[in-house]
Design a protein around this motif. Structure first.
Motif, PDB file in Angstrom:
ATOM      1  N   THR A  82       0.778  -0.977  -0.277  1.00  0.00           N
ATOM      2  CA  THR A  82      -0.122   0.169  -0.134  1.00  0.00           C
ATOM      3  C   THR A  82       0.935   1.581  -0.354  1.00  0.00           C
ATOM      4  N   GLU A  96      -5.163   0.595 -11.653  1.00  0.00           N
ATOM      5  CA  GLU A  96      -6.692   0.955 -11.148  1.00  0.00           C
ATOM      6  C   GLU A  96      -6.745   0.780 -12.857  1.00  0.00           C
ATOM      7  N   LEU A 135      -7.782  -5.717  -6.312  1.00  0.00           N
ATOM      8  CA  LEU A 135      -6.848  -5.293  -6.305  1.00  0.00           C
ATOM      9  C   LEU A 135      -6.874  -5.426  -4.555  1.00  0.00           C
ATOM     10  N   SER A 146     -15.470   4.048 -13.075  1.00  0.00           N
ATOM     11  CA  SER A 146     -14.733   3.002 -12.928  1.00  0.00           C
ATOM     12  C   SER A 146     -14.140   2.883 -13.676  1.00  0.00           C
ATOM     13  N   GLY A 192      -4.721   2.402   2.864  1.00  0.00           N
ATOM     14  CA  GLY A 192      -4.084   1.540   1.781  1.00  0.00           C
ATOM     15  C   GLY A 192      -4.467   0.014   3.113  1.00  0.00           C
ATOM     16  N   GLN A 195     -10.629  -0.302  -0.798  1.00  0.00           N
ATOM     17  CA  GLN A 195      -9.552  -0.745  -2.226  1.00  0.00           C
ATOM     18  C   GLN A 195     -10.227  -1.065  -2.637  1.00  0.00           C
ATOM     19  N   PRO A 196      -9.068   0.117  -3.709  1.00  0.00           N
ATOM     20  CA  PRO A 196      -9.601   0.861  -4.867  1.00  0.00           C
ATOM     21  C   PRO A 196      -9.917  -0.761  -5.898  1.00  0.00           C
ATOM     22  N   ARG A 219      -8.414   6.958   0.781  1.00  0.00           N
ATOM     23  CA  ARG A 219      -7.579   6.807  -0.152  1.00  0.00           C
ATOM     24  C   ARG A 219      -7.557   7.541  -1.280  1.00  0.00           C
TER      25      ARG A 219
END
Lengths: 548, 292
Positions: free
Chosen positions: A394, A403, A418, B54, B230, B234-235, B242
């Protein structure tokens, strides 16, 4: 152009007058400087700022370099410091036997010349008149002791000397290294600027305490330590005993330490408080460049890799067609343009900074995006609704790129989840061989001394992260690596490495979506003669000079 | 002599107006309005998003436009939709964490307050120990054990805040258990679980609501902190924490990328705190009959 655009929006007449004056002055200065630069007798190597030179390099002055890091564990001890932030400073203080130029060719260092007698034997003629920072002579026995001590200190982890049989002075001033087996990576390993095969003064080192070795120095390199106030600044001054002292223009280099906050470093840049700096984050580098600084040539030393465990989760990625589909679904151009602010590059497992190797091209297998082909391959493999997980530390600044990759894979019907974990967990995987936490693990690679080293840990059976045992897809790559590890002809070895890169890309044994410089080097208009080197070692600070 | 009859003054009107204004529990209304507003915005942007949050639909770091109201992020995604969804995530996580902490904490607190004796001593020493450890440390350890994910995060937060609920509910129950109606229930032979559920917990409900709102506020901040580190959401799922981490580097070039998620954390925290204050006020009125 930017000035003109601004003027169109500005109604203030005074501002127009002022801007016109500045523009005229700039044009006049530019004309003068252009005229002067043609007289420059010795333009600095590949300098991006040589256009501003006046009468050639000016001697004197201290360059202030903004840096977020300083030497860590091991301090300045050349045998103990291993992390880059330490060795990058040590490289300016200590010399190596041979060096590597920007084209990847071995050049003399402390050794004025060298001979590869055969695959197992290398001879080096030690340069005469070399002195350490305290004025004492560098002798052949210092050279021999430095390597012997290195082997004692590193033990089995000593990449260059693992098969060493003897180091002897065969004739006065000539040192011979004999190995029990072919050691084709030897020169690459000992020439790395930010490596740890430095030549050290035996007498000084043995007399110094463990603590003193970490906070004081006695090298034969171009600079020596004046003071180090930890967390604040580290000051180097010119080594008056340096054997190539006329090459050095700077009186010294002061490293201003800002800590991990790159925003603070950017503020120093924008305030003009430093003359040069390096940034880890592409965004900060771009903002510094927007402030009028020069960004160095892209030395892509860090391949960003997605390591694969084909046995994870019932072998979701054991089928080569599935892996190829993933690679084909990745839009590398988009990942670079969005995920790295356009400052990244396309890469093999060996980063592009290995300038002696071929770079990926349009014909590289599975590198050009083709979503339809990816879907076809998945259908042929009988896979639908594939869901895989990518684990990353992280602390990374690369989540945006990951992403984008997830978006790319979604187009082919692959769900990439992820999974952020503390970096120590990722580190465990490649330092202790801990099991993978998912099918893919994101690793920020650094350029090794020898390109084959990038493959050793995961392609050699018994390697720390090897998951390709008994997998026929990896057999050809393993055979190539075995050949590379014994091939002593440099040209043939490079050809084999190119074949290995292509083979790994074809079988998708590892995914390498992009590469970036490990650090982006930038400098102000006052700095000349400097350029980034492919080792990220700041070796061209030896050629740099600063306007007084 | 002419006498003019004065029109009797309506001296009740003004004070009544004042009273009515004072009666309005502004904190509670404002707090609930903020949370409800953010929830509504998040729900709308989740089910009918302006743009798919997204996907990289725009250019890199685009400014505000008719299509992208707050511009785009570094990979061309719509900032407004992502921030709105982050707000909903924050609301959902904080409500779930508060509800979980209240359920667990209320049951344990009521039990330990009612039974007393060694179970009370043991449980309260454990609670004291948990309260003494820094919350971020506990939750990070829990995240390592539970793994990453929204539900794991909610579980970790609920566990973390349960001890504070235990302590508050126990103190309420210690008072209530001495009431006549509890004594009568005991004499009538009502069993312990029934006494807890029918008499003690309902009487602790107002206190529980206040504590729940307070937990909600803390959960918003901690979720943002964990996500910043982090270890939270979560992404690519949007999370304000975040976003704050990832967009710090754009502070100079695209400040909206930082301001928008920071506003979400700010508003949610203020919303929960106002709700807690409002509930506290309502509770005082109910208990004392005095409007404060």
């Amino acid at each position: 152009m930017k000035s003109n655009q601004l003027l169109e929006k500005e109604d203030n007449k005074e501002m127009r007058k002022l801007a016109s004056g500045v523009l005229a002055a700039a044009l006049l200065s530019g004309a003068l400087l252009t005229g002067c630069s043609s007289d420059d007798p010795d333009p600095a190597p590949t300098s991006a700022s040589s256009d501003a030179t006046t009468d050639g390099p000016q001697s004197g002055g201290t360059l202030i370099w903004g840096s977020r890091s300083e030497p860590g564990n091991g301090g300045l001890d050349p045998f103990v410091a291993e992390v880059y932030r330490g060795t990058a400073i040590i490289a300016l203080i200590y010399d190596t036997l041979v060096t590597k130029d920007d084209n990847g060719v071995i050049q003399p260092g402390i050794a004025a010349s060298y001979t590869q007698v055969d695959g197992k034997t290398y001879q080096f003629t030690i340069r005469e008149g070399v002195k350490f920072g305290d004025g004492s002579d560098l002798t052949v026995s210092d050279v021999i002791w430095s390597f012997e001590h290195h082997r004692e200190a590193k033990g089995a982890g000593d990449a260059a000397l693992a098969k060493l049989e003897s180091i002897t002075e065969v004739t006065p001033g000539v040192v011979e290294f004999k190995f029990s087996d072919d050691n084709p990576a030897f020169l690459n390993n000992i020439s790395r600027a930010t490596g740890d095969y430095f030549i050290v003064d035996q007498q000084w080192y043995e007399a110094a305490s463990e603590n003193d070795r970490q906070i004081s120095v006695n090298g034969s390199g171009p600079f020596t330590l004046e003071a180090w106030e930890q967390g604040v600044e580290l000051r180097l001054v010119k080594n008056s005993y340096y054997w190539d002292t006329e090459r050095i223009h700077l009186d010294g280099i002061t490293f201003k330490i800002t800590g991990d906050d790159e925003g603070a470093l950017l503020a120093l840049v924008q305030q003009g408080a430093v003359d040069a700096a390096w940034f880890w984050g592409a965004e900060y580098a771009q903002q510094a460049e927007d402030s009028g600084w020069t960004r160095g040539n892209a030395a892509y030393t860090s391949a960003r890799s997605l390591w694969i465990d084909p046995t994870f989760n019932n072998g979701a990625l054991s089928d080569v067609r599935v892996r190829q589909a993933i690679s084909l679904a990745i839009d590398r151009e988009q990942v670079i343009s969005l995920g790295t602010a356009g400052l990244g590059g396309i890469t093999f497992v060996t980063p592009p900074a290995f300038t002696e190797l071929a770079a990926p091209s349009a014909t590289t297998p599975n590198y050009t995006r083709n979503v339809e082909q990816a879907k076809t391959l998945l259908a042929e493999a009988g896979v639908s609704d594939l869901e895989i997980t990518l684990t990353y530390g992280t602390n990374t600044t690369d989540v945006s790129a990951l992403e984008v990759i997830a978006q790319n894979l979604a187009d082919a019907g692959i769900t990439l989840k992820l999974n952020g974990v503390p970096y120590a967990e990722v580190q465990n995987v490649f330092t202790t061989g801990a099991p993978f936490m998912s099918e893919l693990i994101y690793v920020v690679g650094t350029k090794a001394a020898d390109p084959a080293a990038a493959y050793t840990s995961w392609l050699t059976d018994g390697g720390l992260v090897s998951h390709w045992q008994n997998n026929p897809d990896a057999e050809a790559a393993k055979a190539l690596l075995a050949q590379i590890n014994v091939e002593t002809d440099p040209a043939v070895r490079i050809d084999l490495l190119n074949q290995l890169n292509a083979e790994v890309a074809d079988k998708v044994l590892i995914l390498t979506p992009y590469a970036t410089p490990l650090a982006y080097h930038l400098w102000s208009s006052k700095v000349h003669g400097y350029q980034t080197d492919p080792q990220d070692g700041r070796v061209h600070l030896r050629d740099a000079w600063i306007e007084q | 002599m002419n006498y003019t009859l004065k029109k009797p003054q309506d001296d009740t009107k003004k004070p009544q107006t004042k009273k009515r204004f004072q009666d309005v529990n502004v904190s509670l209304i404002a707090g609930i309005a903020i949370i409800a507003g953010l929830t509504l915005l998040g729900v709308v942007m989740t089910f009918w998003p302006l743009n798919n949050p997204s996907l990289s639909l725009g250019g890199r770091l685009e400014g505000p436009s008719a299509r992208f109201w707050l511009g785009t992020d570094d990979i061309g995604r719509d900032t407004f939709t992502r921030v709105a969804q982050a707000a909903l995530t924050g609301v959902a996580v904080s409500i779930a964490a508060a509800a979980g902490a209240c359920m667990v904490g209320a049951v344990i607190g009521a039990f330990t307050g009612y039974v007393s004796g060694w179970p009370d001593k043991v449980i309260m020493r454990v609670v004291d120990a948990l309260l003494a450890i820094p919350s971020i440390l506990i939750v990070l350890i829990l995240r390592l054990v539970l793994g990453t994910g929204v539900w794991q995060l909610v579980l970790a937060l609920a566990f973390l805040y349960s001890p504070s609920v235990v302590r508050v509910i126990r103190s309420t129950v210690l008072v209530t258990r001495r009431s006549d109606f509890v004594a009568l229930a005991e004499i009538a032979g009502v069993n312990t679980p029934s006494i807890l559920l029918k008499y003690l917990l309902p009487n602790s409900l107002p206190t529980l609501l206040v504590q729940g709102a307070s937990v909600g506020s803390n959960a918003v901040v901690l979720e943002a902190v964990l996500s910043y580190l982090g270890q939270g959401i979560q992404p690519p799922q949007p999370s304000a924490g975040r976003m704050l981490y990832e967009y710090t580097k754009f502070m100079q070039t695209s400040p909206m990328l930082l301001i928008a998620p920071a506003m979400v954390v700010f508003l949610l925290t203020v919303g929960w705190n106002l709700t807690a204050d409002g509930l506290q006020r309502a509770l005082l009125i109910t208990r004392s009959g005095v409007k404060k």
